[in-house]
Write a protein that holds these residues in place. Sequence first.
Motif, PDB file in Angstrom:
ATOM      1  N   ASP A  16       0.839  -1.185   0.000  1.00  9.69           N
ATOM      2  CA  ASP A  16       0.000   0.000   0.000  1.00  9.69           C
ATOM      3  C   ASP A  16       0.875   1.236   0.000  1.00  9.69           C
ATOM      4  OD1 ASP A  16      -2.334  -1.373  -0.001  1.00  9.69           O
ATOM      5  OD2 ASP A  16      -2.450  -1.469   2.183  1.00  9.69           O
ATOM      6  N   PRO A  17       0.325   2.376  -0.451  1.00 10.86           N
ATOM      7  CA  PRO A  17       1.120   3.607  -0.470  1.00 10.86           C
ATOM      8  C   PRO A  17       1.619   4.012   0.911  1.00 10.86           C
ATOM      9  CG  PRO A  17      -0.901   3.852  -1.738  1.00 10.86           C
ATOM     10  CD  PRO A  17      -0.988   2.548  -1.032  1.00 10.86           C
ATOM     11  N   ILE A  18       0.793   3.796   1.943  1.00  9.81           N
ATOM     12  CA  ILE A  18       1.196   4.199   3.290  1.00  9.81           C
ATOM     13  C   ILE A  18       0.968   3.024   4.230  1.00  9.81           C
ATOM     14  CG2 ILE A  18       0.903   5.918   5.100  1.00  9.81           C
ATOM     15  CD1 ILE A  18      -0.383   7.741   3.083  1.00  9.81           C
ATOM     16  N   VAL A 135      -9.159  -1.036  -0.262  1.00  9.73           N
ATOM     17  CA  VAL A 135     -10.387  -0.280  -0.013  1.00  9.73           C
ATOM     18  C   VAL A 135     -10.467   0.912  -0.955  1.00  9.73           C
ATOM     19  CG1 VAL A 135     -11.662   1.074   1.690  1.00  9.73           C
ATOM     20  CG2 VAL A 135     -10.498  -1.027   2.391  1.00  9.73           C
ATOM     21  N   LYS A 136      -9.344   1.594  -1.127  1.00  7.67           N
ATOM     22  CA  LYS A 136      -9.284   2.751  -2.027  1.00  7.67           C
ATOM     23  C   LYS A 136      -9.562   2.330  -3.463  1.00  7.67           C
ATOM     24  CE  LYS A 136      -5.117   3.824  -2.989  1.00  7.67           C
ATOM     25  NZ  LYS A 136      -5.048   3.222  -4.346  1.00  7.67           N
ATOM     26  N   ASP A 137      -8.923   1.268  -3.918  1.00 10.17           N
ATOM     27  CA  ASP A 137      -9.092   0.830  -5.301  1.00 10.17           C
ATOM     28  C   ASP A 137     -10.533   0.420  -5.601  1.00 10.17           C
ATOM     29  OD1 ASP A 137      -6.426   1.271  -5.486  1.00 10.17           O
ATOM     30  OD2 ASP A 137      -5.837  -0.801  -5.861  1.00 10.17           O
ATOM     31  N   VAL A 138     -11.155  -0.304  -4.679  1.00 11.05           N
ATOM     32  CA  VAL A 138     -12.536  -0.744  -4.886  1.00 11.05           C
ATOM     33  C   VAL A 138     -13.472   0.453  -4.978  1.00 11.05           C
ATOM     34  CG1 VAL A 138     -14.471  -1.983  -3.836  1.00 11.05           C
ATOM     35  CG2 VAL A 138     -12.192  -3.007  -3.819  1.00 11.05           C
ATOM     36  N   ALA A 139     -13.279   1.454  -4.119  1.00  9.19           N
ATOM     37  CA  ALA A 139     -14.131   2.646  -4.147  1.00  9.19           C
ATOM     38  C   ALA A 139     -13.937   3.437  -5.440  1.00  9.19           C
ATOM     39  CB  ALA A 139     -13.828   3.524  -2.932  1.00  9.19           C
ATOM     40  N   ILE A 140     -12.686   3.596  -5.869  1.00 10.90           N
ATOM     41  CA  ILE A 140     -12.421   4.347  -7.098  1.00 10.90           C
ATOM     42  C   ILE A 140     -12.985   3.613  -8.308  1.00 10.90           C
ATOM     43  CG2 ILE A 140     -10.589   5.146  -8.643  1.00 10.90           C
ATOM     44  CD1 ILE A 140      -8.890   5.724  -6.187  1.00 10.90           C
ATOM     45  N   LEU A 141     -12.789   2.298  -8.359  1.00 10.07           N
ATOM     46  CA  LEU A 141     -13.309   1.527  -9.492  1.00 10.07           C
ATOM     47  C   LEU A 141     -14.830   1.580  -9.553  1.00 10.07           C
ATOM     48  CD1 LEU A 141     -11.015  -1.634  -9.533  1.00 10.07           C
ATOM     49  CD2 LEU A 141     -11.150   0.170 -11.266  1.00 10.07           C
ATOM     50  N   SER A 142     -15.479   1.587  -8.399  1.00 11.58           N
ATOM     51  CA  SER A 142     -16.937   1.691  -8.376  1.00 11.58           C
ATOM     52  C   SER A 142     -17.392   2.992  -9.049  1.00 11.58           C
ATOM     53  CB  SER A 142     -17.446   1.644  -6.934  1.00 11.58           C
ATOM     54  OG  SER A 142     -18.845   1.827  -6.887  1.00 11.58           O
ATOM     55  N   ALA A 143     -16.714   4.092  -8.722  1.00  9.70           N
ATOM     56  CA  ALA A 143     -17.070   5.382  -9.318  1.00  9.70           C
ATOM     57  C   ALA A 143     -16.756   5.412 -10.810  1.00  9.70           C
ATOM     58  CB  ALA A 143     -16.323   6.507  -8.598  1.00  9.70           C
ATOM     59  N   VAL A 144     -15.601   4.866 -11.202  1.00 10.54           N
ATOM     60  CA  VAL A 144     -15.203   4.900 -12.611  1.00 10.54           C
ATOM     61  C   VAL A 144     -16.131   4.045 -13.467  1.00 10.54           C
ATOM     62  CG1 VAL A 144     -13.385   4.245 -14.239  1.00 10.54           C
ATOM     63  CG2 VAL A 144     -12.796   5.440 -12.130  1.00 10.54           C
ATOM     64  N   VAL A 145     -16.449   2.836 -13.001  1.00  8.93           N
ATOM     65  CA  VAL A 145     -17.350   1.960 -13.762  1.00  8.93           C
ATOM     66  C   VAL A 145     -18.731   2.602 -13.881  1.00  8.93           C
ATOM     67  CG1 VAL A 145     -18.537  -0.272 -13.741  1.00  8.93           C
ATOM     68  CG2 VAL A 145     -16.104  -0.151 -13.198  1.00  8.93           C
ATOM     69  N   SER A 146     -19.204   3.222 -12.805  1.00  8.02           N
ATOM     70  CA  SER A 146     -20.490   3.921 -12.862  1.00  8.02           C
ATOM     71  C   SER A 146     -20.445   5.067 -13.868  1.00  8.02           C
ATOM     72  CB  SER A 146     -20.864   4.458 -11.478  1.00  8.02           C
ATOM     73  OG  SER A 146     -21.060   3.404 -10.564  1.00  8.02           O
ATOM     74  N   SER A 184     -12.702  10.360 -15.182  1.00  9.89           N
ATOM     75  CA  SER A 184     -12.414   8.989 -15.615  1.00  9.89           C
ATOM     76  C   SER A 184     -11.088   8.923 -16.368  1.00  9.89           C
ATOM     77  CB  SER A 184     -13.554   8.468 -16.497  1.00  9.89           C
ATOM     78  OG  SER A 184     -14.783   8.495 -15.806  1.00  9.89           O
ATOM     79  N   LEU A 185     -10.840   9.920 -17.211  1.00  8.83           N
ATOM     80  CA  LEU A 185      -9.598   9.939 -17.982  1.00  8.83           C
ATOM     81  C   LEU A 185      -8.389  10.089 -17.065  1.00  8.83           C
ATOM     82  CD1 LEU A 185      -8.303   9.924 -20.784  1.00  8.83           C
ATOM     83  CD2 LEU A 185      -8.576  12.416 -20.853  1.00  8.83           C
ATOM     84  N   LEU A 186      -8.485  10.941 -16.057  1.00  3.77           N
ATOM     85  CA  LEU A 186      -7.379  11.118 -15.123  1.00  3.77           C
ATOM     86  C   LEU A 186      -7.068   9.826 -14.374  1.00  3.77           C
ATOM     87  CD1 LEU A 186      -8.160  14.642 -13.602  1.00  3.77           C
ATOM     88  CD2 LEU A 186      -6.276  14.033 -15.126  1.00  3.77           C
ATOM     89  N   VAL A 187      -8.110   9.087 -14.023  1.00  5.77           N
ATOM     90  CA  VAL A 187      -7.888   7.806 -13.340  1.00  5.77           C
ATOM     91  C   VAL A 187      -7.116   6.858 -14.237  1.00  5.77           C
ATOM     92  CG1 VAL A 187      -9.021   5.769 -12.383  1.00  5.77           C
ATOM     93  CG2 VAL A 187      -9.877   8.047 -11.829  1.00  5.77           C
ATOM     94  N   PHE A 188      -7.472   6.808 -15.522  1.00  8.01           N
ATOM     95  CA  PHE A 188      -6.775   5.909 -16.439  1.00  8.01           C
ATOM     96  C   PHE A 188      -5.335   6.369 -16.680  1.00  8.01           C
ATOM     97  CE2 PHE A 188     -11.098   4.614 -17.798  1.00  8.01           C
ATOM     98  CZ  PHE A 188     -10.936   3.241 -17.643  1.00  8.01           C
ATOM     99  N   VAL A 189      -5.132   7.669 -16.832  1.00  5.99           N
ATOM    100  CA  VAL A 189      -3.791   8.191 -17.113  1.00  5.99           C
ATOM    101  C   VAL A 189      -2.847   7.922 -15.948  1.00  5.99           C
ATOM    102  CG1 VAL A 189      -2.451  10.304 -17.467  1.00  5.99           C
ATOM    103  CG2 VAL A 189      -4.579   9.944 -18.740  1.00  5.99           C
ATOM    104  N   LYS A 192      -1.305   3.777 -12.734  1.00 11.01           N
ATOM    105  CA  LYS A 192      -0.167   3.107 -12.091  1.00 11.01           C
ATOM    106  C   LYS A 192       0.160   3.730 -10.734  1.00 11.01           C
ATOM    107  CE  LYS A 192       2.034   1.425 -16.318  1.00 11.01           C
ATOM    108  NZ  LYS A 192       3.268   1.434 -17.159  1.00 11.01           N
ATOM    109  N   ARG A 193      -0.125   5.008 -10.587  1.00  6.02           N
ATOM    110  CA  ARG A 193       0.136   5.668  -9.316  1.00  6.02           C
ATOM    111  C   ARG A 193      -1.063   5.579  -8.368  1.00  6.02           C
ATOM    112  NH1 ARG A 193       3.362  11.311 -10.793  1.00  6.02           N
ATOM    113  NH2 ARG A 193       5.076  10.342 -11.956  1.00  6.02           N
ATOM    114  N   ILE A 194      -2.245   5.473  -8.927  1.00 11.88           N
ATOM    115  CA  ILE A 194      -3.452   5.472  -8.105  1.00 11.88           C
ATOM    116  C   ILE A 194      -3.730   4.102  -7.522  1.00 11.88           C
ATOM    117  CG2 ILE A 194      -5.965   5.736  -8.167  1.00 11.88           C
ATOM    118  CD1 ILE A 194      -5.567   7.957 -10.225  1.00 11.88           C
TER     119      ILE A 194
END
Length: 312
Positions: A16-18, A135-146, A184-189, A192-194
């Motif tokens: 994890d990042p932290i 937890v972070k990845d699942v929440a972000i993916l939920s928003a992006v897929v929506s 959505s585009l920023l998440v894809f770009v 690797k960092r997110i």
Amino acid sequence: MQTPAPAPSSDDPSKDPIPLPVRQTSWWVWITPALSIAILAVVIWQFRSFRLDDLLQTIPADPLFWVAFFGYYFTGLAFDFTIFRWLWHIPGEGLIALARKNVTNELIVDYLGEAYFYSWARKKIKMEGSPFGAVKDVAILSAVVSNIFTLAMMALVYPYAKSLNLGITSSALAASVGVIMVVSLLVFVFSKRIFSLTRTQLWAISGLHFARLLVGNVLLAVVWSLALPDVALGWWLVLATVRMLLSRLPLISNKDIIFAAVAVFAVGQDSEIHILIALITTLILLTHLVIGAVLAIGDLATIRVGRKEKRA
């Protein structure tokens, strides 16, 4: 003098990042009771204005209505449990933690539930590093897929929406679509960092989120169809999609009014549509309140019993 432990490499995607050590500080110990007290306060406040007699008069007599409604309500919880069961092999107790996460998000502050679930996972599940990344990845993916689902549906319904004159200005619609696309585009770009999960895990979770949207929309359409059986189920499927579409547009106001206008235009029955929308909204809130109250009282009772046992 002790030699400090080497810091984890930022190039290792499995970490994890932290990364945080799991320790029982007073702050972590009081998270659950604090949330429970806050939820109980919200429940008491909301129940002041509930008129249950009026609500019961509008509920359909068909028992299948309740089957479809609770299926719709618990769809998100079931898919969340599937995701974290696959990632971490969480026990059945995780259903209670996820239910509290959802209720906390709905009744108090959005994403506060994710903070609670993160603290629960750190204490209950043995894993390398912190569960923050998952937890972070699942929440972000939920928003992006929506967001992606919303854009796809918008492309399908836009030609019809233009002719309805629903009070959505072209500039507001364009700005909303622009916000969705940019985010959505920023998440894809910067993926690797997110993201910290593997590519296989990310694709699998995205697929589950997509399935959750489909199942949830279908069940909601069934709920509406059972409440107003004179309207074809196909119309309700279209309206369920429109409802989700409106919910994802960030710069559009009066979404419930706009949705009611779309529903009336599509199927007629002006008064019945408004009563139905109010009924489903009220039932969802009431279910949040009941589940939140049960979980909060159970938490506080468990804490009290535990303290008595320690004193004995």
